[in-house]
Design an enzyme around this catalytic site. Sequence first.
Site, PDB file in Angstrom:
ATOM      1  CG  ASP A 101      62.365  26.513  46.486  1.00  0.00           C
ATOM      2  OD1 ASP A 101      63.436  25.890  46.375  1.00  0.00           O
ATOM      3  OD2 ASP A 101      61.322  26.030  46.971  1.00  0.00           O
TER       4      ASP A 101
HETATM    5  N1  URA Z   1      61.475  24.767  51.597  1.00  0.00           N
HETATM    6  C1  URA Z   1      61.001  25.003  50.351  1.00  0.00           C
HETATM    7  O1  URA Z   1      60.115  24.296  49.878  1.00  0.00           O
HETATM    8  N2  URA Z   1      61.518  26.036  49.674  1.00  0.00           N
HETATM    9  C2  URA Z   1      62.454  26.878  50.168  1.00  0.00           C
HETATM   10  O2  URA Z   1      62.862  27.820  49.492  1.00  0.00           O
HETATM   11  C3  URA Z   1      62.928  26.615  51.465  1.00  0.00           C
HETATM   12  C4  URA Z   1      62.433  25.556  52.154  1.00  0.00           C
END
Ligand code: URA
Length: 238
Positions: A101
């Site tokens: 993310d």
């Molecule tokens: N899980 C998440 O919620 N975000 C990420 O970036 C990676 C794994």
Amino acid sequence: MRLDKFLCKSTDFTRVESIDLIEARKVRVNGIVIVTPQAQVHENNSIMLAGQRLIARPSRYIMLHKPMNTLCSNVDGDYPSVMNYLHMDRAEDLHITGRLDADTTGLLLLTDDGRWSFNIINPKYHCEKTYRVTLRDPIEEGDIDELVSRFEQGLQLQGEKSLTLAAKLEVIASHQVLLTLCEGRYHQVKRMFFTVGNRVVGLHRQQVGKLSLDIELGEWRYLTEDEVSGFNCYESVI
Ligand code: URA
């Protein structure tokens, strides 16, 4: 790999140009004219374009320490793309192996080798990814065992048909845990903690398989041969 992909990896032609050349009967594989861009070829085949033998450029395997507020996409959006950190030719040929993310930091892998990525991403191959997670609410001493066991047994995330696969949870401080997963569903870590009534306020991926992040924020490096082949050892467990 596909013949059109091989042409891209061995010349400066784009995918569309490569397909046109193949369909125009300009490419021979082991002496035979091939007109199907999807035809599978091997690097050891003799692949000739207009009489010249083509040699594929070697695949690239890269580790990047992803900073906060960057996008795992090939183009900029609300935030700059992580690609801005890679100052190299043909960065656009790389894809990200397991996105993070925008607000997640840590270990990102990039490559132009689709088969290698598949080994890492596909849960079937059981390649573990470890996240350091900072939580909004503290985990009480007395709740640790139950929480560890819930993560181990699998959680039912909203909108998902199946439980999450067994995950390892290690509590390292009241607001901080290490979570190891071998799958990567959409916002998985955040949704797992939401399901148990907590919230993720900081997320950092520190390890993928045996590979640990060992460079500074915003830096990148090529993986060594051993590191690359270390990911080929994952075998299907399903
Ligand atoms: N899980 C998440 O919620 N975000 C990420 O970036 C990676 C794994």
